[in-house]
Structures are given as C-alpha cells and as structure tokens.
Write a protein that holds these residues in place. Sequence first.
Motif, PDB file in Angstrom:
ATOM      1  N   GLY A 160      89.818 -70.398 -21.258  1.00 36.61           N
ATOM      2  CA  GLY A 160      88.669 -69.663 -21.807  1.00 36.61           C
ATOM      3  C   GLY A 160      87.375 -70.092 -21.160  1.00 36.61           C
ATOM      4  O   GLY A 160      87.369 -70.504 -20.009  1.00 36.61           O
ATOM      5  N   HIS A 161      86.298 -69.988 -21.907  1.00 41.54           N
ATOM      6  CA  HIS A 161      84.970 -70.280 -21.348  1.00 41.54           C
ATOM      7  C   HIS A 161      84.431 -71.624 -21.811  1.00 41.54           C
ATOM      8  O   HIS A 161      84.639 -72.014 -22.947  1.00 41.54           O
ATOM      9  N   ILE A 162      83.739 -72.325 -20.942  1.00 39.68           N
ATOM     10  CA  ILE A 162      82.936 -73.472 -21.362  1.00 39.68           C
ATOM     11  C   ILE A 162      81.489 -73.146 -21.008  1.00 39.68           C
ATOM     12  O   ILE A 162      81.168 -72.910 -19.839  1.00 39.68           O
ATOM     13  N   TRP A 250      77.972 -61.560 -17.407  1.00 34.99           N
ATOM     14  CA  TRP A 250      78.541 -61.805 -16.091  1.00 34.99           C
ATOM     15  C   TRP A 250      78.118 -60.619 -15.257  1.00 34.99           C
ATOM     16  O   TRP A 250      78.641 -59.540 -15.363  1.00 34.99           O
ATOM     17  N   PHE A 251      77.166 -60.848 -14.431  1.00 30.72           N
ATOM     18  CA  PHE A 251      76.449 -59.748 -13.790  1.00 30.72           C
ATOM     19  C   PHE A 251      77.243 -59.174 -12.638  1.00 30.72           C
ATOM     20  O   PHE A 251      77.628 -59.878 -11.741  1.00 30.72           O
ATOM     21  N   ILE A 252      77.496 -57.862 -12.690  1.00 32.00           N
ATOM     22  CA  ILE A 252      78.220 -57.243 -11.564  1.00 32.00           C
ATOM     23  C   ILE A 252      77.453 -56.049 -11.033  1.00 32.00           C
ATOM     24  O   ILE A 252      76.692 -55.443 -11.714  1.00 32.00           O
TER      25      ILE A 252
ATOM     26  N   VAL D  58      85.123 -70.753 -16.384  1.00 31.83           N
ATOM     27  CA  VAL D  58      86.259 -70.030 -16.950  1.00 31.83           C
ATOM     28  C   VAL D  58      87.536 -70.768 -16.565  1.00 31.83           C
ATOM     29  O   VAL D  58      87.724 -71.109 -15.398  1.00 31.83           O
ATOM     30  N   ASN D  90      82.406 -63.854  -7.101  1.00 30.57           N
ATOM     31  CA  ASN D  90      82.795 -63.341  -8.415  1.00 30.57           C
ATOM     32  C   ASN D  90      81.592 -62.937  -9.245  1.00 30.57           C
ATOM     33  O   ASN D  90      81.722 -62.616 -10.421  1.00 30.57           O
ATOM     34  N   THR D  91      80.427 -62.897  -8.657  1.00 31.44           N
ATOM     35  CA  THR D  91      79.233 -62.525  -9.426  1.00 31.44           C
ATOM     36  C   THR D  91      78.079 -62.172  -8.499  1.00 31.44           C
ATOM     37  O   THR D  91      78.059 -62.604  -7.339  1.00 31.44           O
ATOM     38  N   SER D 230      90.560 -62.801 -16.936  1.00 32.07           N
ATOM     39  CA  SER D 230      90.416 -64.210 -17.305  1.00 32.07           C
ATOM     40  C   SER D 230      88.978 -64.487 -17.733  1.00 32.07           C
ATOM     41  O   SER D 230      88.716 -65.354 -18.547  1.00 32.07           O
ATOM     42  N   PHE D 231      88.050 -63.686 -17.229  1.00 32.13           N
ATOM     43  CA  PHE D 231      86.660 -63.828 -17.668  1.00 32.13           C
ATOM     44  C   PHE D 231      86.398 -63.065 -18.966  1.00 32.13           C
ATOM     45  O   PHE D 231      85.326 -63.178 -19.543  1.00 32.13           O
ATOM     46  N   GLY D 232      87.397 -62.268 -19.397  1.00 39.75           N
ATOM     47  CA  GLY D 232      87.233 -61.505 -20.638  1.00 39.75           C
ATOM     48  C   GLY D 232      86.117 -60.482 -20.551  1.00 39.75           C
ATOM     49  O   GLY D 232      85.436 -60.199 -21.518  1.00 39.75           O
ATOM     50  N   LEU D 233      85.937 -59.927 -19.369  1.00 39.64           N
ATOM     51  CA  LEU D 233      84.726 -59.147 -19.155  1.00 39.64           C
ATOM     52  C   LEU D 233      84.962 -57.694 -18.807  1.00 39.64           C
ATOM     53  O   LEU D 233      84.024 -56.907 -18.761  1.00 39.64           O
ATOM     54  N   ILE D 237      81.963 -53.883 -18.690  1.00 40.74           N
ATOM     55  CA  ILE D 237      81.321 -53.499 -17.440  1.00 40.74           C
ATOM     56  C   ILE D 237      80.469 -52.239 -17.558  1.00 40.74           C
ATOM     57  O   ILE D 237      79.310 -52.218 -17.153  1.00 40.74           O
ATOM     58  N   GLU D 240      77.311 -52.896 -19.515  1.00 42.48           N
ATOM     59  CA  GLU D 240      76.382 -53.722 -18.749  1.00 42.48           C
ATOM     60  C   GLU D 240      75.608 -52.868 -17.763  1.00 42.48           C
ATOM     61  O   GLU D 240      74.414 -52.980 -17.592  1.00 42.48           O
TER      62      GLU D 240
END
Lengths: 252, 252, 252, 252
Positions: A160-162, A250-252, D58, D90-91, D230-233, D237, D240
């Motif tokens: 998961g996330h930290i 999480w900027f894309i 992550v 990744n970002t 895995s980023f749960g994102l 999208i 965002e």
Amino acid sequence: MVCSVAFTEKPQLNDPVLIEGLPGIGFVANVSALHLISELHGRKFAEIVSSSFQDFAVLTADGGWSSPLNELYYVKRSDGGRDLVIWYGNTQALTTPGQYELCGKVLDVAQELGCRVAVSLGGFKREEVKGAPGVYAAATDEVSLKEALGLVTGTRVMVGHIFGVAGLVVGLSRLRGLASFALLVDTVGLYPDPVASKVALQAVAKYLGLVVDLSGVEGSTNQTKKMLESFGLVRNIADEKKKEEEALRWFI
Amino acid sequence: MVCSVAFTEKPQLNDPVLIEGLPGIGFVANVSALHLISELHGRKFAEIVSSSFQDFAVLTADGGWSSPLNELYYVKRSDGGRDLVIWYGNTQALTTPGQYELCGKVLDVAQELGCRVAVSLGGFKREEVKGAPGVYAAATDEVSLKEALGLVTGTRVMVGHIFGVAGLVVGLSRLRGLASFALLVDTVGLYPDPVASKVALQAVAKYLGLVVDLSGVEGSTNQTKKMLESFGLVRNIADEKKKEEEALRWFI
Amino acid sequence: MVCSVAFTEKPQLNDPVLIEGLPGIGFVANVSALHLISELHGRKFAEIVSSSFQDFAVLTADGGWSSPLNELYYVKRSDGGRDLVIWYGNTQALTTPGQYELCGKVLDVAQELGCRVAVSLGGFKREEVKGAPGVYAAATDEVSLKEALGLVTGTRVMVGHIFGVAGLVVGLSRLRGLASFALLVDTVGLYPDPVASKVALQAVAKYLGLVVDLSGVEGSTNQTKKMLESFGLVRNIADEKKKEEEALRWFI
Amino acid sequence: MVCSVAFTEKPQLNDPVLIEGLPGIGFVANVSALHLISELHGRKFAEIVSSSFQDFAVLTADGGWSSPLNELYYVKRSDGGRDLVIWYGNTQALTTPGQYELCGKVLDVAQELGCRVAVSLGGFKREEVKGAPGVYAAATDEVSLKEALGLVTGTRVMVGHIFGVAGLVVGLSRLRGLASFALLVDTVGLYPDPVASKVALQAVAKYLGLVVDLSGVEGSTNQTKKMLESFGLVRNIADEKKKEEEALRWFI
C-alpha cells in the motif's frame, strides 16, 4: 533559508545508523526516538529549521517556548556496536517540497557522518488493534527487507502507501545508494501509542544489538502527549491525516 | 529575488536592540514602532521587498503611492544608552516560507549591526478589554523572561500560540543564540489600539531606559488607521485573523 | 529556472523608456504595446519564460503554436527622440512571487539597457463608459506624476488599488530609483478595448514626442481578440478578475 | 534540491532524439516509452527526483517499492540510425513550477547529449473512439510540422490546448532552438490504451526508421495498468484530468 542546519558539534561515529523519529500516525516514531534519546543518553548536535514549518510558537505556563523544530542526536556506544543518529522533532514540513528538502538535508548530514543505513519508523492506521499489533516492513532492497522482516516475529511485507517522511526516507535512500527499511506498527493512531512504540523499539534494539529498558516507554508517551496538548492539537490529528490522504494526487 | 534588502546607509550602532513593529493584532507593534520612529527621530537605512508580499499598489488622493514594504530605521542615542533598530512596515509576508525568509533576513541585518537582543511586540486578542490591559511575556531564555516580566507591573507568562512574525522573531532568535522576548498586550484587535500601544511603548521605554513622550500616541494611531483605510482593509482584519487561525496545521 | 531571459541581441539605445504591455483589464496595455511594435517596427531582442506561467500550449488551425511567453522589443528612433523598450506578452505570471520575479527581471534588463523611466499602462474597470474615457495617473514621484497628469486633458490622480504588473512596475521602480508612472484608462474591461487603447497610445506618443498612426488600432485590437479566442479565454476574463480581487489579502 | 538528476552513465550517442514518455491521457506516451525501452533494450542512465513529486511510496505484495520517479534511458543503434533518449517515469510534477523545472532539466540533459529534436507523445481525450483513432500533430516549426503530419496517414494539425509535459516539451524546445513535435492520438483516456499506443509507436518507428515489434504492446499496457493499480489510482484519472482542466487559468 529554505532549510537550515545549525551544528553545535560534528561527532565522530562508528558505522552509524540513522533512526527517523518525527511525529506521525500513533506517534510511534516520535515516542520511540524520544525514548531512545533518553535511555541511551543521546546528545543533541544539530537543530534544523525549515521555512516550510508553521510560523507560530507555543508557550507553556512555566515560560517554556516551543517552535517547530527538528533536532539531530547521536549515541556513541561503548560496547563496540554501531552508533546511532536519531532524528527527532515536533513536526514534519507543511508542504511536499518542504518534505523533500528536509529529508534530503538530513540524509546529507547522515551520509556525511558515515551512515550507510537509514531506518524509518511509523504507525499503520487501524480502526482497532486487538492483541499484539502487526508489524509491516518495506525496504530499499531484498537484503534489507529480509533483515527487517526478521526483527519481530510475524512481520509481513508492507503493501500500500506510506505517506510523509517515513516513506520519503526509504525512497530517497534508495536513490542515494543507502540501504533503508521502514517498520510500521498497527495503531489506532489518534494518540501517542506506547504499545506500538514498544514493538518498534524492540525491533530497533534487536537490529542494533542494543539493550533498551522499555519500562519507561509510558513516560516517553506521556511526555509526547503533553507536548501535543500544549500545542492544542491532539484532537485534530485523525482529521488532519484524513485530509492529507484526500489531498493525495498522483499527477498524470 | 525572494526577499531583497536595499541599504541607503550602514549605521555604526552602540549595542543595538531590534524592535519588531509590523502590522498585527490591534496594530500594537505597528503603532508603537511608528511612534518610536517619530519621537526618537529614527532614520531609515534600508527597505525590504519580498516576493511574498501582495502584488498591488495603493494610491491616495494626494498622489501618494504605497506598495507593500518593510523598512529598517535606526536611532542613535546621545545619552549613552543602547541604540535601536526599528523594523517597520505595512505588511507581513503572505506565505509561511515568506515569513521565515523575511524574519531571517531582518535578523541577519540586525546581527550584522551588532544586535544581541530582539524585542517583538503584539496584541493579545480579547472579546473585550476592561480597565488596564493585561500584558503577557514570552522569551528565549529565563533571564530574558524575567526581564520582560519586570517591565510592566502585573505582566504574566504567556501561554498558548503566537502566530506570525511576533512569534517567529523569538523562535528564530533562539536558534541563532540571540536573546529575545515578546510582549503581548490585551486588545480587541480590530482597529489600531492606542491604549495597548501605550502599554507596549512604556515597556520598551523602561527596558531601554528611554524617555518617550506618549501624548502623541493617538496621532500615531490615527496615522496607522489612515494608512489602513486607504488600503480599504480595516473591516477585514478580524475575519482575516480568524481564517489564519483556522489555517493552522501542525503537520504530523 | 524560475524566470529565464533568452537574448537574441543586446541593442544600444538612446535614453530608452520601458513601456509595459502585458494583458490586463480591457487589454489596454496589450493592444497599445502590439500597436506600437507594429507601427514603429519594433524588433524583438529577448524572450522570457517563467515557471509561474501556465504549463500548457495553444494550437491554431494553421499549425500555429502559442506558449505562455513574454517578449521584449526595442524601437530605435531616427528623429533623435528617446528610444523604446516594449514589454509585450500573452500572459502575466500565475503567482505573486512569479509576478515579482518577472517584473524584477524585466526591470533588470531595462536598467542594463539604460532605461531611467518605466511607463505602465492599464484599464480602469467601469460598469459602463460613456463618452471619452477618463484617465488616471499614479507615479513614483511628484515630477513624474505632474508629467503624467499633463499628457491627456482631464487626467486625474488615481485613487485606490492597482493589481498585478501595472502596479508592480511602478512600486518596484521606486525602490530601484527609477522614475515611473502608470496611466489607467476607463474601460468595461471584458474585451480588448480599442477606444481606451487609443487614449493610452495618445498619451505615450505625447510623452515621447512620437507620431503614431492610430487608424490601425482596431486591427491591433482584433489581433489581440483573435489570440484570446484561440486560447478560449475571452469569456472568463471578468470572472477571473473578480476572483483575483477576492483573493486580495493584506496580511497582518 | 528542487529537481536533481543522478547519472549512472553519460552515453556517447549518434544524433539522438528525445522521446517523452510520462503518464498522461490514455497513458499513450507512457506505454509507448515502456514498449520502446523493452523492445530496443534501452539502458537506464539517469534517475530524476523532483521536490514537486508527491511525498509518498507505494509497496507491493512481493516487497517491491515505488517512489515517484522519472528515468532516462538510451538506445544505441547498430543500423547507423539515430540513437534514442527515452524519458520514462511514473508521474509528472505536482505543480506548474515543478513541471517547468522538470522539463527544463530533461531538455538540459538531452541537449548535453547532442539531441536536436524532442518528440512528445500524448492522448487526445474523446468521449468514444470508433475505428482507427485520429492523430494530431503540433510542432515548433513548419518543417517539423510537415514531417510530423507525414508519419501516419490522415494526421491533422492539432487545434486547441495541450496540457502538461506534452505541451511544455514543444514550447520550451522552441525557446531553446530545438526542433520538436507532439503527436496526440484519440483515446477514451481512462485506462492505458494499447490501440492508441500502437499508433504512436508506429509514428515514432517511421520517424526514426526503426523496426519495432508491436505484438507485445498489450503486455506493456498491462504492465502500466498493474503499476497504476498498485498505486490505487486508475479510477481517479478521469476526475483528476477534469480538475486539472478546471484549474486552467490564463492570468491577465
């Protein structure tokens, strides 16, 4: 200014390990660091101020004065074991760039002092914790992960996330060629948690071959609680954490 | 640019004391600084612009022009007493990093000029103030605290938060090894408050062994009020302060 | 990066005057600058990019490409009059620190080229404008103010706030010892306004002893309008401006 | 820190071309870059961290660790064709100044390595895409535009806005005298899109005279999807992107 470190001393250390101990979920790292400093007679050698700290001050009835501050302590051991650099403080930085600056600065200092390993501690937020709290490990590399998993029986790989400094230490360590692992302990997370902190302390003690008296952890927890109460902030912690998570982007 | 200081002069001063006088609650510091400059014939020796000031200008009917600006004045004394460096301005910085930069810059200048003590003034917001306003002191160290407590009869130790520059001056002074104390005076806080300002001025005068004529404080207050009215901002002060307090976030 | 200037040429100029011409209320400065460049055959000598510009690009049907950009042009005169440095662009900076950086950078360049005067143009937002639009002047000093007031009959001293670059140019000029004045012309402010722009151009022409053909101002206005339409932004201008005003915060 | 590049190698390259491949609409650039790296055996030579990346990490079930990161790969060709510099990550950065810094840094590196051309890829968001997706081109100059239009039959000139890195690369390239073009492919944009990515890859292959096996693009797409999950994102999208568009502000 951005992020300035004021040294009072530059200690000569034996293969030291950096221990991150800033406030976070359940104050696991914060209580643990405070306890290590007090039990092992850590000596403060640097103070760090970031312009991304809150611009206020907190005053207590006895004339005490607290500003947002980070501090570095060292512990020199007489038993031949590895020395410690303990990163303590009453706040993390307010902004993401501030967090990167702060972490980068502390890792600079740690590397300058010869640290090759950075350990970050934290809480893993749970609705409730029954029995012995679970422990989760994450690391820069397989060797470190294996080592971290072996410190407390039943430790699992973190998934998961930290957020915040706990994750940033490991992430930035990896980019710098430092070995690093994070240990997260189950906690309800609203108040400084002595149970989770004891687990974290046991892991650190085992990792460093240290004997740490844990009978005073409640004292360290109360000291942390008092600090927080003087800041009038204990009630807001859970909310803050939620807001922080919502702010994730999480900027894309 | 960030925060630039333009000097017109570098004065030689005798053991000078920095007096902070930016706008804040009740404009206590701001009115006091303006009054000191006018009564003691302070000379401006530096102007400070921060890129964290608001990007606008205010124009008055007589062709006057105001931009967000901080200024430094000095007062050289002929009575052998300690000289003054007065930090005056019409604004604080808009952002937390801007506040740190500004404070750090002014303390740099003050230390360069030989200041070993920084005094910060402010208002302590109350719903109402009856009779003589209470005074509260906070300091970097016990000696300074004791000195601050002795200036006005009945002064108590400050407990709670100090926001903005008033708190930052003391906090950053401590990290630099400067002695510093803050004096906060009870005020309703919406308008420039001549009563609270007189109390602050009496304390400063006593601290420095100065004779300051206070009969003109209402004039200094009106001048501050006029400045604020030309900015069209007086009505918003209380709201702003509330927003600022709500914005408080001790990041963990 | 922050704010970088790329020169293609460093012109030798005769006592030049800086003319600010960025987009703003009624696009008065923007249309005026474009018209001056086209009528006086201005030569571009520098391009400026700020990291506080929006990170996007605009593409037109003919393969044209627009990025947020500021440009500097010069005009060398053969009649012995003072030369011009024209600051043109399709945007101001997004943030207050960005505005300060941008303005400071352009004033650096202007001073390096020998400018001792900076003129900033702008619109003064009105619900409606009947007959000849009013003109308002503000300046760094009395001599400049008097000069500015004499350019267009009926010009009055500006009272109130000037937001953005138009105000910042004069404010920062004063701190640098540059003379500077701003001329603001009544405009409804939603669309590029040829009437207000003509008034601004007449004032600049008179100030510099220039002959400027104003028959093509409608063309310059349409060119500005087309640029804005390709950005799809014309409709939002009034709203943006309102938001900006609401965002005003004089920090105390 | 702001934006730091850590090199593991400084490759000697033959007239290289920079290919931008960060996450964006439909992950067209991201999937394409990943596929190029894997098919052409790209070698990583630099890692980039920006303090404008999110401060979190992550962790995956197998002990894997991901931090926000950008990477640079190179491909040396044995067929005498132009080499590649592939910008993968990744970002994108979280803030506009962060985007400018990041782009500027990568273009610095690219120019240092001899790149004279920068290609940026992206998705063009559609409610639905039927049949072969349309392709749109934008460029720094007419020659590049013509070249870009000729790569995929039916490619049209792009009209409208390009947000984020895809647009910034071309915009900043123009200011640096680099040739650059962007290719945008129709996509629904919520998930990594293998169809649009194949079109982008065909264009890049044709431009560079490369043979790229496209049978594995679904694999590259799934790898990108897994990373996102895995980023749960993935679910966020579209939202965002909408927020980002709403945040558009062309400041006047």
